[in-house]
Design a protein around this motif. Sequence first.
Motif, PDB file in Angstrom:
ATOM      1  N   THR A   1      -0.318  65.766  40.129  1.00  0.00           N
ATOM      2  CA  THR A   1       0.155  65.608  41.508  1.00  0.00           C
ATOM      3  C   THR A   1       1.505  64.886  41.460  1.00  0.00           C
ATOM      4  O   THR A   1       1.909  64.354  40.420  1.00  0.00           O
ATOM      5  CB  THR A   1      -0.839  64.742  42.299  1.00  0.00           C
ATOM      6  OG1 THR A   1      -0.980  63.512  41.581  1.00  0.00           O
ATOM      7  CG2 THR A   1      -2.191  65.425  42.382  1.00  0.00           C
ATOM      8  N   ASP A   2       2.177  64.860  42.601  1.00  0.00           N
ATOM      9  CA  ASP A   2       3.480  64.179  42.647  1.00  0.00           C
ATOM     10  C   ASP A   2       3.338  62.712  42.236  1.00  0.00           C
ATOM     11  O   ASP A   2       4.169  62.156  41.520  1.00  0.00           O
ATOM     12  CB  ASP A   2       4.064  64.243  44.070  1.00  0.00           C
ATOM     13  CG  ASP A   2       4.429  65.674  44.407  1.00  0.00           C
ATOM     14  OD1 ASP A   2       4.533  66.476  43.443  1.00  0.00           O
ATOM     15  OD2 ASP A   2       4.588  66.011  45.588  1.00  0.00           O
ATOM     16  N   GLU A   3       2.224  62.113  42.668  1.00  0.00           N
ATOM     17  CA  GLU A   3       2.010  60.691  42.378  1.00  0.00           C
ATOM     18  C   GLU A   3       1.911  60.472  40.866  1.00  0.00           C
ATOM     19  O   GLU A   3       2.541  59.566  40.312  1.00  0.00           O
ATOM     20  CB  GLU A   3       0.708  60.256  43.063  1.00  0.00           C
ATOM     21  CG  GLU A   3       0.393  58.783  42.847  1.00  0.00           C
ATOM     22  CD  GLU A   3      -1.094  58.495  43.113  1.00  0.00           C
ATOM     23  OE1 GLU A   3      -1.515  57.390  42.782  1.00  0.00           O
ATOM     24  OE2 GLU A   3      -1.810  59.387  43.634  1.00  0.00           O
ATOM     25  N   VAL A   4       1.137  61.339  40.187  1.00  0.00           N
ATOM     26  CA  VAL A   4       0.969  61.184  38.736  1.00  0.00           C
ATOM     27  C   VAL A   4       2.307  61.401  38.041  1.00  0.00           C
ATOM     28  O   VAL A   4       2.673  60.653  37.120  1.00  0.00           O
ATOM     29  CB  VAL A   4      -0.107  62.167  38.216  1.00  0.00           C
ATOM     30  CG1 VAL A   4      -0.155  62.162  36.696  1.00  0.00           C
ATOM     31  CG2 VAL A   4      -1.458  61.791  38.776  1.00  0.00           C
ATOM     32  N   ILE A   5       3.072  62.409  38.496  1.00  0.00           N
ATOM     33  CA  ILE A   5       4.372  62.657  37.860  1.00  0.00           C
ATOM     34  C   ILE A   5       5.257  61.420  38.005  1.00  0.00           C
ATOM     35  O   ILE A   5       5.930  61.002  37.057  1.00  0.00           O
ATOM     36  CB  ILE A   5       5.052  63.904  38.473  1.00  0.00           C
ATOM     37  CG1 ILE A   5       4.261  65.155  38.066  1.00  0.00           C
ATOM     38  CG2 ILE A   5       6.496  64.044  38.006  1.00  0.00           C
ATOM     39  CD1 ILE A   5       4.778  66.460  38.598  1.00  0.00           C
ATOM     40  N   GLN A   6       5.206  60.799  39.178  1.00  0.00           N
ATOM     41  CA  GLN A   6       6.018  59.578  39.389  1.00  0.00           C
ATOM     42  C   GLN A   6       5.617  58.490  38.403  1.00  0.00           C
ATOM     43  O   GLN A   6       6.442  57.743  37.907  1.00  0.00           O
ATOM     44  CB  GLN A   6       5.836  59.063  40.828  1.00  0.00           C
ATOM     45  CG  GLN A   6       6.592  59.864  41.879  1.00  0.00           C
ATOM     46  CD  GLN A   6       8.024  60.173  41.459  1.00  0.00           C
ATOM     47  OE1 GLN A   6       8.779  59.291  41.060  1.00  0.00           O
ATOM     48  NE2 GLN A   6       8.408  61.448  41.531  1.00  0.00           N
ATOM     49  N   ARG A   7       4.324  58.413  38.094  1.00  0.00           N
ATOM     50  CA  ARG A   7       3.865  57.371  37.157  1.00  0.00           C
ATOM     51  C   ARG A   7       4.208  57.730  35.711  1.00  0.00           C
ATOM     52  O   ARG A   7       4.290  56.860  34.858  1.00  0.00           O
ATOM     53  CB  ARG A   7       2.354  57.162  37.308  1.00  0.00           C
ATOM     54  CG  ARG A   7       2.012  56.551  38.662  1.00  0.00           C
ATOM     55  CD  ARG A   7       0.539  56.287  38.814  1.00  0.00           C
ATOM     56  NE  ARG A   7       0.038  55.300  37.837  1.00  0.00           N
ATOM     57  CZ  ARG A   7      -1.248  55.016  37.691  1.00  0.00           C
ATOM     58  NH1 ARG A   7      -2.142  55.644  38.446  1.00  0.00           N
ATOM     59  NH2 ARG A   7      -1.646  54.133  36.797  1.00  0.00           N
ATOM     60  N   LEU A   8       4.394  59.028  35.467  1.00  0.00           N
ATOM     61  CA  LEU A   8       4.745  59.432  34.095  1.00  0.00           C
ATOM     62  C   LEU A   8       6.222  59.144  33.792  1.00  0.00           C
ATOM     63  O   LEU A   8       6.615  59.002  32.644  1.00  0.00           O
ATOM     64  CB  LEU A   8       4.504  60.942  33.904  1.00  0.00           C
ATOM     65  CG  LEU A   8       3.067  61.426  33.717  1.00  0.00           C
ATOM     66  CD1 LEU A   8       3.047  62.945  33.636  1.00  0.00           C
ATOM     67  CD2 LEU A   8       2.459  60.848  32.448  1.00  0.00           C
ATOM     68  N   LEU A   9       7.039  59.095  34.864  1.00  0.00           N
ATOM     69  CA  LEU A   9       8.489  59.094  34.619  1.00  0.00           C
ATOM     70  C   LEU A   9       9.107  57.798  34.093  1.00  0.00           C
ATOM     71  O   LEU A   9      10.004  57.852  33.256  1.00  0.00           O
ATOM     72  CB  LEU A   9       9.216  59.512  35.903  1.00  0.00           C
ATOM     73  CG  LEU A   9       8.967  60.973  36.313  1.00  0.00           C
ATOM     74  CD1 LEU A   9       9.743  61.298  37.556  1.00  0.00           C
ATOM     75  CD2 LEU A   9       9.363  61.911  35.182  1.00  0.00           C
TER      76      LEU A   9
END
Length: 2046
Positions: A633-641
């Motif tokens: 999800t967008d949230e997970v991608i934000q945490r990966l970055l």
Amino acid sequence: MELAHSLLLNEEAYNQLGEFKKAEFIFEWLRFLEKLLPATSRADIREKQSKLVEQLVSLLTSSPGPPARQLIAKNLAIVYSSGDIFSVHQTIDKCNELIRSKDDSPSYLPTKLAAVVCLGYLYKKLGRILGNSFLDTVGNILKAMKNAESQGRYEIMLSLQNILKGLGAAAIPCHRDIYKAARSCLMDRSMAVRCAAAKCLLELQIEATFMWSTDLDSVVTLCFKSLEGSSYDVRMAVSKLLGCVLVSAVTSKQGTASARQNVRKISFEEALDLLGTGFLRGSSGFLRASGDILKGTSSVSRDVRVGVTQAYVVFISTLGGQWLERNFSALLSHVLDLVSQSQPKAIQTQLDAICCRRCISFILRATVGGLLGEKAQIATAKEICQAIWKLKKVVDAARSDCNVETRVGTTDVIASQNMLICALEELGNIIYGLGTTAAPVLQDSSTGVLDAVISVILHPSISVQLAAAWCLRCIAVALPCFLSPLLDRCVERLTALKSSPEAVTGYSFAIAALLGTVKQCTLGIPHCKGKAIMTVAEDLLRSASQNSRISIQRMQSGWLLIAALMTLGPAVVQHHLPRMLLLWKCAFPLSSKDLETEKSRGDSFTWQVTLESRAGALCAVKSFILHCGGLLTDEVIQRLLPPIPCAIDLLTLLPSLNKTYGNPLKPSSVNYRKRLYELLTLLPPKTYEGNFSAVLKELVLDLTQSDNQMAASAAYLPSLSHQNEFALLGPTLQETEHRFIEEQLLLVHSIAGGSLEYDPHSVYERAADSDSVPKPLPTTISIINAATRLFGVIFSHVAEPQRLQILEQILTSIKQTKGSRQQIVQQNIMSAFSNVLKHLASCKGNLGSEEIRSSALSLVMSALESSNPLLRCSAAESLARLAQVVADSTFTAGLAQISFDKLKSARDVISRTGHSLALGSLYKYLGGISSSQHLNACVGILYTLSQDSTSPEVQTWALHSLSLIIDSAGPLYHVHVEPTLSLILMLLLTVPPAYAEVHQSLGRCLNALIATLGPELQGSSTTVSALRASCLLSCTVMQDNPDCLVQAQAISCLQQLHMFAPRHVNLSSLVRCLCVNLSSSYLLLRRAVLACLHQLVQREAAEVSEHAVALAKDSREDFAPGINIREVGLEGALLSLLDKELDPKLCQDIRETLTHMLISMAVEKLSFWLKLCKDVLAASADFTIVASVDTTQEEEVAQTDDELALALENDEKLHPFLHPRWSTRVFAAECVCKIINQCENAGNAHFDIALAQEMKQRDSRDDFLVLHLADLIRMAFMAATDHSDHLRLSGLQMLLVLIRKFAAVPEPEFPGHLILEQYQANVGAALRPAFSSETPPDVTAKACQVCSAWIASGVVNDLNDLQRVHQLLVTSLIKVQAGKEAQSQLYNEATTTMETLAVLKAWAEVYIVAVERQKKQSHISRPLFATNIREESCRDQTSSVDDLLQLVQADLGNLSKLWLAALQDFALLTLPLEYTSQLPIEGGAFYIAETIENSRPHYQNSWALILYATALWLTNTGFLIGDSDEGLTNLSRPVTPTTMCQDSTSKAAVKSPEDVNTERFHLILGISVEFLCSPRSDAAMEDITSCLHALQAMLDVPWPKTKIGSDQELSVELLNVLHRLILTRESPDIQLAALEVVQHILFAAQEHVKEKRRSAEVDDGAEEKETLPEFGEGKDTGGLIPGKSLVFATLEMCMCILVRQLPQLNPKITGSPGITAGKPQLLSENGSKLVSAALGILSDIPGVCSPEGSIAVLPTILYLIIGVLRETAVKLPTGQIPLTVAASLQALKGVLSSPMARAEKSRAAWNELLCSALVSILNFWNQDGAHQELDESSLLTAITVFILSSSPEVTTVECLQMSCIEKFKSAMESKDSVIQLKCYQLLLTIFQYPNKAISYPYIQSLAASIVNKLQETEKAKPENSAELQVIQEGIKVVAAVIALAQEEHRSQLVACFLPILISFLLDENALASATNSARSLHEFALQYLMQIGPQYSSVFKKLMAASPPMKARLESAVKGNQESIKDKTSPRHSKNPGKSASIQLKTNFL
């Protein structure tokens, strides 16, 4: 061309042709002659022989091309062998003379070659007949060879091969000379000559004993030498020679041609050693142990090693499977020894070691995998395991001595590593192939396979650890039951040995590998395992810093485990995601400042640990993105970055770190770079666009400064170019059987290809289809791959100025490098640039300005003229993609012009090949050519180039390019088709066969041309015929080419021709060609054969099959070794090929081909197909017998090896399928199921034994499935009890199909029994093993289904017999009740769900059947007229039914709770996503929250039957909850669903029965409504019907009835759902079931209304009736609200059904408001049932309405009922009434007798409406011409229903009454006796109606007419039984009138009636001769007289007295009657008078 079809050459026609046409004409004539001669009689040939020979010999001298010279030679040989032989010596002399000629000019060469070929064929065909002339000939040929060029040497070798073949042992005198010549040719620089020499020597060794005795060593060395620098074809030919020579040496027969007894015979081991020397020392062999060997410098060239590897395979394959079985241990120790340290030559470097390991794996795979059956493979697995144990001991010993002498220890350990890797990989492969049949190996404790593999995990070498991990992975895939225990074991060992570096890496590899298999194992692993592994991984990462000795290992292992865990997918990973993200965040410093401090602090070791750790983290995230896309999800991608920028910063630091710390850091830094590149490629570029320039800078460095030479270009070849272009780069790149080892030869710069140790992470990734073990390339190469991919992404996203700068930088760096280094850089750049262009094309991007274009162009152009062909290919592709991206026509034209100019001026091969391919690619990528001018230019240039005979390479590339252009040009190309075809044919006839690649390109052009012509090829015009003939001719030339790939092209061309013009392709010769090549050793040829067969059998399977068998029978020798078409047909040949074939694509093709053949032929060739399948399924059993017989033979007689080999071979021939693999057996079992389905479609006789036997007697060729039932059951039994789980599933499925299809088939020999009864023991035995504890859940689940089907089928009625199978279900139920705790934790929890639900579903099915049978029984046992026999059978039935119910009853208490729990689970799982939060946290009764997704499909599969069973149970217990249920507290799960989702505190509150009932009611109703609202399109019909039946059952009992009756909203909702269902589902069963539910709902509503009325009356009994409130719909206004009204919803449903069946009822369709006068129609049986059901519902509707409401709906109801009557009242010849008419009359009666018709408020309105309805019916008579069509008797019945059922106010209206009487009158006058009869019957009921006001007018009007009719009969006696019945009925009516008449009038009536009766009597004489009808009438009248006489005696006597003739007549009749009574002992008529022969019509609607 037709002129060429004659025995002699038509010289007149020939001389008129042009030069090229002559060659074509000659070839056509020769081809025709070859077919014609064998069919011509000897006399005809002799007659024209001299002329024919003269013509053929003259052709020899006319420079014939290669194909023509072959045919001339063949034809000459046939002429001499069929005709006279006397002039043959002249021909031989002529040829010798031509060969001796001193003319060396190129133009004379073809003649010489033709003479050589001719001699070869003459000797081959005529052999010893030619006497000793061969000595001169051979001498002459060998002399000519000394100064022949390569073509000559090639043809001479092949010719000598033919001479040897023809002469056999006679040629001994010249064996040595030929041997010498062939030796020199075997070392020839031309590869084609080497191949030919190998073939010649292969033929020679058959008779020349010295080759495999005295000269064996030199032959072997010679072969090794010829493998130096060889091509693929040479390796194939030489390895075959080498293998065969060694086979001859090992199995030498003493008494061959040479009678010398000193033949040296060698053992199997010695032969292997000979091959081993070649493998280890190459061509230096054992003759020259020169200094370099001693120094250990020279390395064996790879082509020798690969060639020798193939020779091993040929050697062992030729010796055969049984030989291998007996000598496997010798082979194993030999091949393992090849890679041991005792052979330092083999493994000087790691690359050499990898290369050798590949070769060893190949030898083992090709022999063990290809030759051995399952039992033998099991034995070999044990052998390999022993070898592993031995090696393990060596390592252990070495490690324990390590302290004493460190050096020795390590070498021993290293020595063992390659041997262990090979052994482990092969063990894994064997077990993987065996699947679950390998269970015995693993369960055998003496072998200890698992212990062996696990013990090796601690080996100090990473490569061995990885091989062991991979081996475990193979074991887990093959036997999923070992997956969980293995994981546990490894996790436990890893935790225990945390401080040992070997243990940490080894066990983590093993765990990762095992996790990788979970996706492949459908049964999965328990959910908790993921948790445990995550904990271990975290622990490793946390503890890494504690101990520096193992910190690297712990870091790597921790991340490896996390990355592997990601492969389990979102369902598992989502629970661990937060922890994973936290670890990821901690892996990198938070800011660049932290990174700086790190840099200043670290040392070499800490940096190494850090880089490894971060590379691992990057890898884990990559794995997460790849396998858990659902969680991104967008949230997970934000945490990966956040860590990404820091990771990129670290990338830029690496060069300086490398400088500081030097070499130790290099591998880690390269690994880190690679991982980062891979991750960035997967992330959206937007997420790191700030770092583009930094990353690009690094990428350019990686691509241009390949600091080590190893970064080889070809390593990533397949990803680069198009599959087709491989052909240009030589056959090595094409897919072959040997691709596995051949790959090593592609890779330049000594790269041997991949190996697991290069990337441990590949151990958990899915391997590519073709390779079993993944082979990642070395990091230095794979980083280039990653860099090129990332470059493609980033370059497309940077700004234009930056693009230009990068391109310029790249161009300068290319210029700075030189030589091979430059090529590598160019190749890297081309690959990267190609990715850029792909990326831009896919996202419709733009390359940029003019400058960028020109830089890009110069980049590509420099590569297009590189000396490396691969680089030219990729440059051509990039050039085309560049044009595609720029998409500007002027730019494209410019590119094409550059190539044109270059091609016109350049003379060098490189430019001409590169630019010609560029032209073809250009148009291919642009998707076509739009300008014919361009096309003409291209074609012109390519024509010229393709005729450049000086360079075959230029020809090949030009033709390949031409084929691309033909494809791209499409219809534009039509103008060029003819010249191109001529060019192709000319080249085919002239290019020497040695240039196979030119022929392959020609094949591609031809294929493209045929596709361009397409269906036009069917045309009959002369031009099309000529084109077609040329295509066919070209195919023939290609078919005769010695190169297999060209033959494959020919087959695919013929396949296309067959598709477009099937009539013109000779199927017989095509099928022959396919059969011959079916088992070719070339993979691509086999693929072409099967692709073609696949197409042919779709259209004409039977013809193909017949041709194949016919050809097999005609041909003297069988087609191909190992395929016996003669015995088992083409189908059997394909099946045995399927068994041997390893290529997945090919196997798929074979399966599809067989399936098509089965579908079109199985029913006609039933026995044949069933025998095939039976042979395959039974073969595994037979194999053990064969094997045991052989071993006894061996013990008894001391046979020599070769005799035994012979015996074994013969044995192998007996059985068509020797030990087939389990996958083949599974396919055979599936085929049987398909055959049964085909038979089902073919007719009933297949499932009716009596009919089948009868038809078989009539025509013995007929064949029926039921006659093979015993075989079918046996096959199912064999499959169901096999070792292989897949096969068990197929077997159980087969058993299920058999039970379902044959359950109802009776056994004719034993009436009352069923045919399947005799097989109950087999069924029980097949099912029992499936319920054992170690059986996997999917098998048990399937077996439950079979159990329930068997019990429910009713085949077995005996309680004891039933109990056997029933007991299996009981044990399963006990297991289910034991609950989750007791379940074994081997598989995923969802499998427990699957098994549990399968058990519950099976019980549900049995219970449903038991209840249904009981219902049927109660219907049957009601009538009392059953005879004794019937009663007995009933008793049997009843007892069996009761037995079945009793069997279930015992467990019903528990079952009902489990069913309810399962339904509750299902209800929860069907909730929409937004209610997810409301689901119970820990899961349901049978699923756990974590496996919710995997469990859904299992619930989906079984809920419907469980629902129905639960509804039946609730129905039978009447929704009352007794105490008996509560006693069962031994359930470990919630007792009822009511207690499901509550915590323990609320359990105390006991619910009232009412609440429990309500919950259960709503549960069932809710599930049903939810499902029926929107059944998925794939929902099974059974699910829908079960659901509807459940609703019916539930609404059958009082409590739910009142519930639904009182809740109108609910009822309306349910009706709307059912209405929608009827609209969307066409199935009549479903619609009928839905209507039945509607009926129940309506009935419930009626009851509710009645109840309310009753209670209101009781309450207000004393008060005035007027004040009663109105109950029912419509209240006091009569209004119905759509959507809320039950009546409206019901009407909608009925209307929908009726209008669908009878559209003319809809006024909108007919366009008129009334009922129209169309022709009535008869509906189908289903239609009738539906209409009848709908009418039944309509008639009940008024009962639910208030009086006002009933008035509102009555017109509609009457309109529909009368409409159906009008539309379906068809006259039936039998006089019966159609079902719909009966139903409409019944409905009419229901409406007329409704209480609403009598109710005060509605009476008047009803009467008016009913009058109108009656008028409508009466009007049917008046419609023009319609009444002839309409059935009058039905209409009369309708009137009668009105008269008898409606109130007198309706029927006594005078005009209506008159009209009705009129209708009866006219019916009486009808000519149709059926109508008269009906009329009388109806009048009888009317006359006897108690209300006299109604009946009297009819009696008064009609009685007289009836009497008149009877009087008329006096004159004309009845002719037939119909007329007789009318008279009898008339008599009854008159008798009834008399009975009704008043006393005073009765005597008059009797006086009229008696004479009529007496007139029917006959006197004795007349009686004897009277017809049956007259006699029956006589007896009937007499009985009436004897009855009436005594009743009215006074009138009777008076009448008798008045008329003496009457009296006499009566007396004689009475006397005659008494005599007849005396004659007979029993009275003739025991029945009541009046009942004698009347047909009882269905009149219950009156």
